[in-house]
Scaffold this motif. Sequence first.
Motif, PDB file in Angstrom:
ATOM      1  N   VAL A   1      -2.327 -16.194 -12.036  1.00 50.32           N
ATOM      2  CA  VAL A   1      -2.577 -15.674 -13.144  1.00 50.32           C
ATOM      3  C   VAL A   1      -2.103 -16.579 -14.557  1.00 50.32           C
ATOM      4  O   VAL A   1      -2.474 -16.309 -15.443  1.00 50.32           O
ATOM      5  CB  VAL A   1      -1.519 -14.295 -13.203  1.00 50.32           C
TER       6      VAL A   1
ATOM      7  N   ALA B   1     -11.622 -13.880 -15.220  1.00 48.11           N
ATOM      8  CA  ALA B   1     -10.384 -14.864 -15.579  1.00 48.11           C
ATOM      9  C   ALA B   1     -11.143 -16.028 -15.841  1.00 48.11           C
ATOM     10  O   ALA B   1     -12.017 -16.448 -15.302  1.00 48.11           O
ATOM     11  CB  ALA B   1      -9.607 -14.960 -14.302  1.00 48.11           C
TER      12      ALA B   1
ATOM     13  N   SER C   1       5.258 -12.715 -17.371  1.00 46.81           N
ATOM     14  CA  SER C   1       5.709 -11.462 -16.934  1.00 46.81           C
ATOM     15  C   SER C   1       5.823 -10.549 -17.809  1.00 46.81           C
ATOM     16  O   SER C   1       5.413  -9.503 -17.654  1.00 46.81           O
ATOM     17  CB  SER C   1       7.337 -11.974 -16.716  1.00 46.81           C
TER      18      SER C   1
ATOM     19  N   TYR D   1       2.157 -17.528 -10.267  1.00 48.86           N
ATOM     20  CA  TYR D   1       2.236 -18.516 -11.212  1.00 48.86           C
ATOM     21  C   TYR D   1       2.564 -19.891 -10.446  1.00 48.86           C
ATOM     22  O   TYR D   1       3.415 -20.099  -9.881  1.00 48.86           O
ATOM     23  CB  TYR D   1       3.410 -18.362 -12.168  1.00 48.86           C
TER      24      TYR D   1
ATOM     25  N   LEU E   1       2.293  -9.034 -18.456  1.00 54.46           N
ATOM     26  CA  LEU E   1       1.815  -8.416 -17.238  1.00 54.46           C
ATOM     27  C   LEU E   1       2.675  -7.172 -16.924  1.00 54.46           C
ATOM     28  O   LEU E   1       2.038  -6.360 -16.170  1.00 54.46           O
ATOM     29  CB  LEU E   1       1.638  -9.494 -16.059  1.00 54.46           C
TER      30      LEU E   1
ATOM     31  N   ARG F   1      -6.367 -16.817 -19.356  1.00 52.14           N
ATOM     32  CA  ARG F   1      -5.418 -17.059 -18.441  1.00 52.14           C
ATOM     33  C   ARG F   1      -4.559 -18.319 -18.879  1.00 52.14           C
ATOM     34  O   ARG F   1      -5.332 -19.351 -19.036  1.00 52.14           O
ATOM     35  CB  ARG F   1      -5.391 -16.893 -17.115  1.00 52.14           C
TER      36      ARG F   1
ATOM     37  N   GLY G   1      -3.453 -16.366  -3.293  1.00 53.41           N
ATOM     38  CA  GLY G   1      -2.994 -15.498  -4.189  1.00 53.41           C
ATOM     39  C   GLY G   1      -4.042 -15.468  -5.627  1.00 53.41           C
ATOM     40  O   GLY G   1      -4.688 -16.560  -5.464  1.00 53.41           O
ATOM     41  N   ASP G   2      -3.821 -14.479  -6.225  1.00 54.39           N
ATOM     42  CA  ASP G   2      -4.374 -14.498  -7.375  1.00 54.39           C
ATOM     43  C   ASP G   2      -3.762 -15.213  -8.637  1.00 54.39           C
ATOM     44  O   ASP G   2      -2.452 -14.789  -9.011  1.00 54.39           O
ATOM     45  CB  ASP G   2      -4.765 -12.945  -8.027  1.00 54.39           C
TER      46      ASP G   2
ATOM     47  N   LYS H   1       1.762 -11.453  -4.946  1.00 51.70           N
ATOM     48  CA  LYS H   1       1.191 -10.663  -6.006  1.00 51.70           C
ATOM     49  C   LYS H   1       0.454 -11.753  -6.813  1.00 51.70           C
ATOM     50  O   LYS H   1      -0.083 -12.575  -6.519  1.00 51.70           O
ATOM     51  CB  LYS H   1       1.991  -9.791  -6.229  1.00 51.70           C
ATOM     52  N   GLY H   2       0.762 -11.405  -8.267  1.00 50.41           N
ATOM     53  CA  GLY H   2       0.278 -12.343  -9.441  1.00 50.41           C
ATOM     54  C   GLY H   2       0.938 -13.677  -9.056  1.00 50.41           C
ATOM     55  O   GLY H   2       2.285 -13.757  -8.921  1.00 50.41           O
TER      56      GLY H   2
ATOM     57  N   VAL I   1       6.553 -12.125 -11.304  1.00 50.31           N
ATOM     58  CA  VAL I   1       5.500 -13.056 -10.772  1.00 50.31           C
ATOM     59  C   VAL I   1       5.956 -13.425  -9.630  1.00 50.31           C
ATOM     60  O   VAL I   1       7.248 -14.045  -9.415  1.00 50.31           O
ATOM     61  CB  VAL I   1       4.723 -13.834 -11.784  1.00 50.31           C
TER      62      VAL I   1
END
Length: 254
Positions: A219, A12, A121, A178, A124, A102, A216-217, A175-176, A128
């Motif tokens: 994004v 990323a 969103s 923001y 993906l 990203r 978290g990841d 999860k993903g 998110v």
Amino acid sequence: MDIVKGLGGAVASSSLLGVPLGHNSSFLQGPAFAPPRIREAIWCGSTNSTTETGKDLKDLRVLNDVGDVPVQEIRDCGVDDDRLMKVISESVKILMDEAPLRPLVLGGDHSISFPVVRGVSERLGGPVDILHLDAHPDIYHAFEGNKYSHASPFARIMEGGYARRLLQKLGEGVKGVYISLDVDCLDPAFAPGVSHLEPGGLSFRDVLNIIHNLQGDVVAADVVEFNPQRDTVDGMTAMVAAKLVRELCAKMSK
């Protein structure tokens, strides 16, 4: 991006996208002038290009810049906000099509979060989790009759199903992620250059700790509501916003 691949690749890479939009502000429209001031502060000669976590912003695998959405030029052509918001969403999706980029979006007032989150969103393929750092909830249905008001972006996001959860603290199961970071979440002692001063806010280190400790990841992210017209003569809030962007870049890139 070929150049990122040529440098050895990345999972990323954060990419700056400016959205200089201020007309949905309910008080002052100065946030439209923020993106160039933030960029200038990022590369100011008074500091270096290394983040607190040791990443070098001069490494294109950590940070690159795709420029600005030409908001005022689009509006000068008579484009209304419904179509303008679609342009912003599509710009985000075009950026994300260039793996591993990203979006790290420079506002602009907080109304930009709606089209940006929508674009993320949709690209993906699902909602998110949003970490929202702000002095205000920004969930009015249509503040002062404006559905795109900077006080209403999260109402649009939630009703569109673009977010799974809207949180001010992330726990297990995210999860993903923001991150939407309104500079007015900071106490005015740290960031006087905002339209809506709210004494009693977070310290700068409070916010950095949240970013650094996030599991978290991430994004995508935005940094919004910096108003250069209210900043100190020496650009104190520009440097604060730039530091937030720098550390977000480091968090997002890997």
